[in-house]
Design a protein around this motif. Structure first.
Motif, PDB file in Angstrom:
ATOM      1  N   ALA A 169      39.584  48.062  49.910  1.00 21.21           N
ATOM      2  CA  ALA A 169      40.435  48.134  48.722  1.00 21.21           C
ATOM      3  C   ALA A 169      41.862  48.529  49.083  1.00 21.21           C
ATOM      4  CB  ALA A 169      39.861  49.136  47.718  1.00 21.21           C
ATOM      5  N   ASN A 170      42.815  47.887  48.398  1.00 27.63           N
ATOM      6  CA  ASN A 170      44.224  48.220  48.566  1.00 27.63           C
ATOM      7  C   ASN A 170      44.980  47.659  47.368  1.00 27.63           C
ATOM      8  OD1 ASN A 170      46.569  49.208  49.675  1.00 27.63           O
ATOM      9  ND2 ASN A 170      46.905  47.445  51.006  1.00 27.63           N
ATOM     10  N   PHE A 171      46.046  48.340  46.930  1.00 29.52           N
ATOM     11  CA  PHE A 171      46.792  47.860  45.773  1.00 29.52           C
ATOM     12  C   PHE A 171      48.181  48.496  45.752  1.00 29.52           C
ATOM     13  CE2 PHE A 171      44.709  51.727  44.356  1.00 29.52           C
ATOM     14  CZ  PHE A 171      45.673  52.385  43.605  1.00 29.52           C
ATOM     15  N   THR A 172      49.065  47.884  44.950  1.00 31.17           N
ATOM     16  CA  THR A 172      50.396  48.438  44.660  1.00 31.17           C
ATOM     17  C   THR A 172      50.640  48.358  43.158  1.00 31.17           C
ATOM     18  OG1 THR A 172      51.457  46.282  44.992  1.00 31.17           O
ATOM     19  CG2 THR A 172      51.351  47.772  46.894  1.00 31.17           C
ATOM     20  N   ALA A 173      51.721  49.014  42.698  1.00 28.33           N
ATOM     21  CA  ALA A 173      52.075  49.015  41.275  1.00 28.33           C
ATOM     22  C   ALA A 173      53.590  49.075  41.125  1.00 28.33           C
ATOM     23  CB  ALA A 173      51.435  50.196  40.550  1.00 28.33           C
ATOM     24  N   SER A 174      54.078  48.555  40.010  1.00 32.01           N
ATOM     25  CA  SER A 174      55.511  48.609  39.720  1.00 32.01           C
ATOM     26  C   SER A 174      55.725  48.504  38.205  1.00 32.01           C
ATOM     27  CB  SER A 174      56.237  47.462  40.415  1.00 32.01           C
ATOM     28  OG  SER A 174      57.627  47.490  40.127  1.00 32.01           O
ATOM     29  N   PRO A 175      56.574  49.399  37.625  1.00 33.77           N
ATOM     30  CA  PRO A 175      57.270  50.522  38.253  1.00 33.77           C
ATOM     31  C   PRO A 175      56.338  51.721  38.393  1.00 33.77           C
ATOM     32  CG  PRO A 175      57.814  50.449  35.930  1.00 33.77           C
ATOM     33  CD  PRO A 175      56.955  49.250  36.187  1.00 33.77           C
ATOM     34  N   LEU A 176      56.751  52.672  39.222  1.00 41.07           N
ATOM     35  CA  LEU A 176      55.935  53.867  39.432  1.00 41.07           C
ATOM     36  C   LEU A 176      56.377  55.036  38.559  1.00 41.07           C
ATOM     37  CD1 LEU A 176      55.591  53.798  43.326  1.00 41.07           C
ATOM     38  CD2 LEU A 176      54.042  52.856  41.594  1.00 41.07           C
ATOM     39  N   THR A 177      57.575  54.970  37.984  1.00 40.08           N
ATOM     40  CA  THR A 177      58.072  56.033  37.110  1.00 40.08           C
ATOM     41  C   THR A 177      58.790  55.416  35.923  1.00 40.08           C
ATOM     42  OG1 THR A 177      60.178  56.215  38.293  1.00 40.08           O
ATOM     43  CG2 THR A 177      58.373  57.636  39.036  1.00 40.08           C
ATOM     44  N   TRP A 197      36.405  43.789  40.613  1.00 39.21           N
ATOM     45  CA  TRP A 197      37.401  44.854  40.649  1.00 39.21           C
ATOM     46  C   TRP A 197      37.134  45.837  39.512  1.00 39.21           C
ATOM     47  CZ3 TRP A 197      37.956  39.740  41.136  1.00 39.21           C
ATOM     48  CH2 TRP A 197      38.515  39.250  42.333  1.00 39.21           C
ATOM     49  N   SER A 198      37.274  47.104  39.796  1.00 37.37           N
ATOM     50  CA  SER A 198      37.098  48.142  38.782  1.00 37.37           C
ATOM     51  C   SER A 198      38.221  49.164  38.944  1.00 37.37           C
ATOM     52  CB  SER A 198      35.732  48.824  38.913  1.00 37.37           C
ATOM     53  OG  SER A 198      35.591  49.856  37.949  1.00 37.37           O
ATOM     54  N   TRP A 199      39.110  49.228  37.930  1.00 39.70           N
ATOM     55  CA  TRP A 199      40.274  50.114  37.979  1.00 39.70           C
ATOM     56  C   TRP A 199      40.032  51.365  37.157  1.00 39.70           C
ATOM     57  CZ3 TRP A 199      44.705  48.778  40.734  1.00 39.70           C
ATOM     58  CH2 TRP A 199      44.788  47.465  41.172  1.00 39.70           C
ATOM     59  N   ASN A 200      40.552  52.473  37.637  1.00 41.24           N
ATOM     60  CA  ASN A 200      40.629  53.715  36.867  1.00 41.24           C
ATOM     61  C   ASN A 200      42.103  54.102  36.830  1.00 41.24           C
ATOM     62  OD1 ASN A 200      40.663  56.359  35.885  1.00 41.24           O
ATOM     63  ND2 ASN A 200      38.665  56.837  36.773  1.00 41.24           N
ATOM     64  N   LEU A 228      41.082  52.062  42.682  1.00 37.68           N
ATOM     65  CA  LEU A 228      40.549  50.699  42.587  1.00 37.68           C
ATOM     66  C   LEU A 228      39.293  50.606  43.434  1.00 37.68           C
ATOM     67  CD1 LEU A 228      40.573  47.650  41.979  1.00 37.68           C
ATOM     68  CD2 LEU A 228      42.145  47.382  43.918  1.00 37.68           C
ATOM     69  N   THR A 229      38.214  50.148  42.842  1.00 36.93           N
ATOM     70  CA  THR A 229      36.970  49.891  43.559  1.00 36.93           C
ATOM     71  C   THR A 229      36.742  48.383  43.586  1.00 36.93           C
ATOM     72  OG1 THR A 229      35.992  52.001  42.895  1.00 36.93           O
ATOM     73  CG2 THR A 229      34.491  50.270  43.622  1.00 36.93           C
ATOM     74  N   VAL A 230      36.616  47.828  44.802  1.00 38.91           N
ATOM     75  CA  VAL A 230      36.356  46.398  44.951  1.00 38.91           C
ATOM     76  C   VAL A 230      34.992  46.210  45.597  1.00 38.91           C
ATOM     77  CG1 VAL A 230      38.783  45.745  45.064  1.00 38.91           C
ATOM     78  CG2 VAL A 230      37.583  46.382  47.162  1.00 38.91           C
ATOM     79  N   ALA A 231      34.378  45.067  45.320  1.00 36.80           N
ATOM     80  CA  ALA A 231      33.036  44.816  45.842  1.00 36.80           C
ATOM     81  C   ALA A 231      32.839  43.322  46.063  1.00 36.80           C
ATOM     82  CB  ALA A 231      31.977  45.360  44.885  1.00 36.80           C
ATOM     83  N   PHE A 234      28.402  42.144  50.031  1.00 40.98           N
ATOM     84  CA  PHE A 234      28.062  42.898  51.234  1.00 40.98           C
ATOM     85  C   PHE A 234      28.457  44.364  51.154  1.00 40.98           C
ATOM     86  CE2 PHE A 234      28.976  38.486  52.217  1.00 40.98           C
ATOM     87  CZ  PHE A 234      27.766  38.067  52.736  1.00 40.98           C
ATOM     88  N   GLY A 235      28.995  44.786  49.990  1.00 41.93           N
ATOM     89  CA  GLY A 235      29.324  46.193  49.846  1.00 41.93           C
ATOM     90  C   GLY A 235      30.532  46.406  48.951  1.00 41.93           C
ATOM     91  N   SER A 236      31.007  47.644  48.888  1.00 43.22           N
ATOM     92  CA  SER A 236      32.152  47.996  48.042  1.00 43.22           C
ATOM     93  C   SER A 236      33.009  49.035  48.756  1.00 43.22           C
ATOM     94  CB  SER A 236      31.690  48.539  46.693  1.00 43.22           C
ATOM     95  OG  SER A 236      30.961  49.751  46.855  1.00 43.22           O
ATOM     96  N   ASN A 237      34.247  49.204  48.237  1.00 41.93           N
ATOM     97  CA  ASN A 237      35.168  50.160  48.820  1.00 41.93           C
ATOM     98  C   ASN A 237      36.134  50.615  47.726  1.00 41.93           C
ATOM     99  OD1 ASN A 237      38.072  50.420  50.525  1.00 41.93           O
ATOM    100  ND2 ASN A 237      36.319  51.489  51.400  1.00 41.93           N
ATOM    101  N   THR A 238      36.617  51.867  47.825  1.00 45.17           N
ATOM    102  CA  THR A 238      37.507  52.436  46.815  1.00 45.17           C
ATOM    103  C   THR A 238      38.774  52.967  47.471  1.00 45.17           C
ATOM    104  OG1 THR A 238      35.671  53.059  45.369  1.00 45.17           O
ATOM    105  CG2 THR A 238      37.768  54.186  45.010  1.00 45.17           C
ATOM    106  N   SER A 239      39.918  52.653  46.845  1.00 39.76           N
ATOM    107  CA  SER A 239      41.208  53.206  47.265  1.00 39.76           C
ATOM    108  C   SER A 239      41.757  54.042  46.120  1.00 39.76           C
ATOM    109  CB  SER A 239      42.187  52.085  47.621  1.00 39.76           C
ATOM    110  OG  SER A 239      43.473  52.612  47.906  1.00 39.76           O
ATOM    111  N   THR A 240      42.197  55.272  46.413  1.00 40.41           N
ATOM    112  CA  THR A 240      42.709  56.185  45.396  1.00 40.41           C
ATOM    113  C   THR A 240      44.107  56.649  45.785  1.00 40.41           C
ATOM    114  OG1 THR A 240      40.484  56.960  44.842  1.00 40.41           O
ATOM    115  CG2 THR A 240      42.336  58.374  44.198  1.00 40.41           C
ATOM    116  N   ARG A 241      45.026  56.617  44.808  1.00 39.08           N
ATOM    117  CA  ARG A 241      46.384  57.106  45.015  1.00 39.08           C
ATOM    118  C   ARG A 241      46.633  58.254  44.033  1.00 39.08           C
ATOM    119  NH1 ARG A 241      49.444  53.583  48.158  1.00 39.08           N
ATOM    120  NH2 ARG A 241      48.491  51.524  48.512  1.00 39.08           N
ATOM    121  N   THR A 242      46.788  59.449  44.557  1.00 37.32           N
ATOM    122  CA  THR A 242      46.919  60.656  43.738  1.00 37.32           C
ATOM    123  C   THR A 242      48.331  60.771  43.170  1.00 37.32           C
ATOM    124  OG1 THR A 242      45.278  61.749  45.140  1.00 37.32           O
ATOM    125  CG2 THR A 242      46.653  63.156  43.730  1.00 37.32           C
TER     126      THR A 242
END
Length: 542
Positions: A169-177, A197-200, A228-231, A234-242
């Motif tokens: 999993a990997n992602f970006t966003a715009s704008p951030l503020t 894809w599953s977003w929180n 973001l959790t992607v699957a 063959f499996g799944s993975n989660t990327s979190t940006r605090t």
């Protein structure tokens, strides 16, 4: 005897020479045979090193082969067999590819039942060699596959199936503020072909939470952690940006209402703050100079004087401030003209003054109003039928039928300001002196009018008694519905036949009456009373 031995020795020497020659010949022939054998063996082939990830998506009917490392291979050097049949794979959507390098994926869209065995076969030399294969179990085990040469060959026993990895999993966003509400575009950059894809988004709102590249709106200020959790199969993975998204509080937007907005004095108005974006302080200007409750969010304000009041509210918070202004928002009137005189300290002179309902009559009497006069204070239809009227301020009679001056004993009406007669149906008796500008419509004029400023005529054409005129020192404006005969009577003065000088102070030597709060006339000693001081430098035609 001696001769025989000599012959024997010679024959023996010859035999040894011949034997040596034969031995050398045998060795040479052996070496030649070995050389021929060695030179006739084919050169071993140099097989490419390849690490490939073979995966199958039965939901999309797709086989994907990912070049995970090793040598670049040419399209002409390999064949890809699907259940033993060569198939054309696309490289990045292109069917006519020439080389396949690390990081690139080959794909094949099949129809019908899901294939079982997928093989990558190297054909760069004689014969065929399987570089990689995966058996997904859909093909019966042990089935022979047809190789590139057409001969029946089985998959080499040393070939192993390369495991397919789960997505990363990997992602970006715009704008951030930004300030609330903040709309953010999220973009998925996950690898290894995720299929879900599953977003929180961190705010509890699940709208678009399963989209690959969602747009999300943050309604409230705060710092938001996004994951973001992607699957795939063959499996799944989660990327979190605090604390990835920062939403700030915007400056307030001031707004308010008041009720009631009109009424007689004293008028209590309830103001209600409707400002948005969380203001923390409020500053009211009620328009009458009274600051009581001026910092309360929802104040009650009492208007004790007649007039039109402009109200403003300034709302503020830590980010900024904003002001909302409502012009002439509150209209405070009075119940009748008698009350107006009592509450506004109007001075009344003369022995002939009397009240009949809301009307005031007084042939030979004088009224001095020490401030502006509005039609609302006269209930729209009251009569001020008094010989002399002095008003120290603007006069605005735009509605109703309020008349000014005594029809039986007209004298002077002096206005120390602007005279606005832009509506209604009224009579004006006596000569009128205006210190500033005149706006006129629909009135019946029974005397001369002297204007030390501009004259603006509106669409409703007034009437003037015979021989009466309007004199002005500024400019004249009018619509095109006025005839020339009327306009000839609205003109600047002729300096050759008229003289200008300041309106003199006027003295009255008579009994003075002052209306008290109880409505009773109190008689004071006989004395001389002067009108309020006129504006200096004003010229009047007499």
């Amino acid at each position: 005897m001696g001769r025989d031995q000599s012959v024997y020795r010679k024959e023996r020497a010859v035999s040894e020479v011949i034997g040596s020659i034969l031995l050398i010949s045998v060795v040479v022939i052996g070496i030649a045979v070995i050389g021929v054998l060695l030179m006739s063996h084919p050169t071993p082939r140099n097989l490419p090193a390849l690490s490939a990830v073979i995966s199958e998506d039965t939901a999309q009917n797709t086989i994907s082969i990912y070049h995970d490392g090793g040598d670049q291979v040419s399209h002409d050097e390999i064949q890809i067999l699907v259940d033993g049949v060569p198939r054309d794979f696309d490289n990045g959507g292109s069917p006519g590819w020439s080389t396949w390098s690390m990081g690139q994926s080959l794909t094949y869209q099949y129809s019908g039942p899901a294939p079982g065995l997928v093989q990558i076969v190297y054909t760069g030399g004689s014969g065929a060699t399987v570089l990689a294969s995966s058996d997904f179990g859909f093909n019966p085990s042990g089935t022979l596959t047809t190789g590139p040469t057409g001969s029946a060959t089985s998959t080499p026993t040393g070939t192993t199936t390369t495991p397919v990895p789960a997505p990363v999993a990997n992602f970006t966003a715009s704008p951030l503020t930004g300030t609330a509400p903040l709309t953010v575009q999220f973009t998925d950059h996950s690898t290894n072909s995720p299929t879900s894809w599953s977003w929180n988004f961190g705010d509890g709102n699940t709208t678009n939470a399963t989209a690959q590249n969602p747009v999300h709106t943050y309604a409230n200020p705060g710092n938001y952690t996004v994951s973001l959790t992607v699957a795939n199969g063959f499996g799944s993975n989660t990327s979190t940006r605090t604390n990835y998204i920062t939403v700030t509080t915007p400056g307030p937007l001031a707004a308010f209402t008041g009720t009631p907005l009109s009424g007689t004095t004293p008028l209590a108005v309830q103001f209600t703050d409707l400002s948005t974006n969380a203001p923390t302080s409020w500053s009211w200007n009620f328009g009458d100079g009274n600051t009581t409750n001026a910092t309360v969010q929802n104040p009650v304000h009492v208007y004790n004087s007649v007039g039109l009041y402009t109200v403003s509210l300034t709302a503020a918070n830590a980010v900024g401030s904003n002001t909302s202004t409502r012009i002439n928002y509150v209209n405070v009137t009075i119940s009748n003209f008698t009350s107006y005189i009592i509450q506004n300290n109007v001075f009344v002179y003369g022995t002939q003054l009397n009240f009949q309902g809301n009307n005031v009559y007084g042939d030979g009497a004088t009224i001095i109003i020490t401030g502006p006069l509005y039609g609302s204070t006269l209930n729209g239809g009251a009569q001020i039928a008094v010989s002399n009227i002095f008003i120290d301020g603007d006069v605005t009679l735009n509605t109703g039928s309020t008349s000014m001056g005594s029809p039986s004993s007209p004298r002077n009406i002096s206005i120390n300001g602007n005279l606005n007669l832009n509506g209604g149906n009224r009579d004006i008796y006596g000569d009128v002196y205006v210190a500033d500008n005149l706006a006129l419509e629909n009135c019946r004029i029974h005397g001369n009018m002297y204007v030390n400023g501009n004259v603006a005529l509106d669409w409703g054409v007034p009437t003037m008694d015979t021989g009466k005129n309007i004199y002005y020192t500024g400019t004249l404006t009018h619509p095109n519905n006025y005839d020339q005969a009327f306009l000839n009577r609205v003109h600047t003065p002729d300096l050759r036949s008229k003289s200008f000088h300041a309106q003199p102070d006027i003295a009255f030597i008579e009994t003075r009456y002052l209306v008290s709060g109880a409505g009773i006339f109190h008689q004071y000693q006989r004395q001389t009373v002067k009108l309020p001081e006129r504006k200096r430098g004003q010229l009047y035609l007499i």
